[in-house]
Design an enzyme around this catalytic site. Sequence first.
Site, short mmCIF file in Angstrom:
data_model
loop_
_atom_site.label_atom_id
_atom_site.label_comp_id
_atom_site.label_asym_id
_atom_site.label_seq_id
_atom_site.Cartn_x
_atom_site.Cartn_y
_atom_site.Cartn_z
N CYS A 114 1.00 -1.27 -0.05
CA CYS A 114 -0.13 0.07 -0.01
C CYS A 114 0.92 1.13 -0.07
O CYS A 114 1.45 1.45 -0.98
CB CYS A 114 -1.14 0.05 1.45
SG CYS A 114 -2.16 1.04 0.95
N HIS A 140 -3.73 -5.52 1.24
CA HIS A 140 -2.93 -5.73 2.68
C HIS A 140 -2.95 -7.29 3.00
O HIS A 140 -3.79 -7.76 3.59
CB HIS A 140 -3.62 -4.91 3.63
CG HIS A 140 -3.43 -3.65 3.50
ND1 HIS A 140 -2.10 -2.84 4.13
CD2 HIS A 140 -4.14 -2.40 3.02
CE1 HIS A 140 -2.41 -1.76 3.75
NE2 HIS A 140 -3.51 -1.33 3.22
N GLU A 172 -0.98 -8.65 5.16
CA GLU A 172 -0.79 -8.76 6.70
C GLU A 172 -2.33 -8.91 7.60
O GLU A 172 -2.23 -9.09 8.49
CB GLU A 172 -0.12 -7.56 7.17
CG GLU A 172 -0.77 -6.25 7.30
CD GLU A 172 -0.56 -5.40 5.99
OE1 GLU A 172 -0.58 -6.04 4.85
OE2 GLU A 172 -0.71 -4.21 6.03
#
Lengths: 242, 92
Positions: free
Chosen positions: A88, A205, A207
Amino acid sequence: MTVTAAVVVFPGSNCDEDCRHVLSDVLDVSTQMVWHKESALPDVDLVVLPGGFSYGDYLRSGAIARFSPVMKAVVEHARAGGLTFGICNGFQILTEAGLLPGALRHNRGLKFVCQDVTVRVQHSDSALTSRAVAGDDLIIPVAHNEGCYYVGPEILERLEGEGQVLLRYVDPDGEVRGQAAVNGSLAAVAGICNSARNVFGMMPHPERCSEALVGGPAYGSKNTDGRRLFEGLVAAAAGGGA
Amino acid sequence: MAAQGSGLIARIVVTPRRDVLDPQGAAVQGALASLGFEEVSRVRIGRFMEVELHTDDRVVAEQRVHKMCEQLLANPVVEDFSFELTTRGTGA
């Protein structure tokens, strides 16, 4: 061999702890946080530039972070072949720094998009995508205002020719189009790598979907698609760094 | 009285390159059309910056501001820039 990683923290980073958690607590990677004012990086296998709003996104997303003192060391790490991963805002910083081609512009729909998206793996011959197969669809959340990927036609052709477009957005109807519905990205680009295939950037994302506990209740099976991408990087670090 | 030591102001305009999608410009163009300004054929939205310089050397200032634009103020992948230098205090 313990794999080592550094997560760079800029003023305004807000996904740094999430990245550290996934690397350190989920994947057993020895992970250090590195403040952007540092002029050197610890000797690590993987450097992660996390998401967030570095410097408040002033001027352009990533434009000022790219000149943080630590970025010289990040550029050296990347140029020396070290694994480098921007998520990002981290992707935006890598493009501003010239480590990845192109730029991330305002979303075509003028809205901040915060939702799960489906991305299709295009090539598995990269560290990031080595735990997937070309054609696999991964569900990963996005949260961005400037995620519309743009690059000039000659460079796009080169990216396509060399298989550097690793992830593309799949529209809600299951199709991949020339302009992604989610943010208008050219060639539906969601994630790319450099020509040496050691520097990676993506807007979604991973994560945020690397553990069943927080993978999102929308899926019958808990979503850990993001973990496959991190596992690919960690496996490459374990194999290549020895 | 803007002779010596008054400094220069660079007025810098950064715009999206013509071949780059400009969703803000397109949205504003649509709004103008809905207000009856049908003659508007295109809107590009960029950024305006004023940079004050403590130098009176226009030749050097020109080169330095050009470098500022290339290195930081504009992103050459997606943006064009232009600027003009004026003497500080002229009210121009």
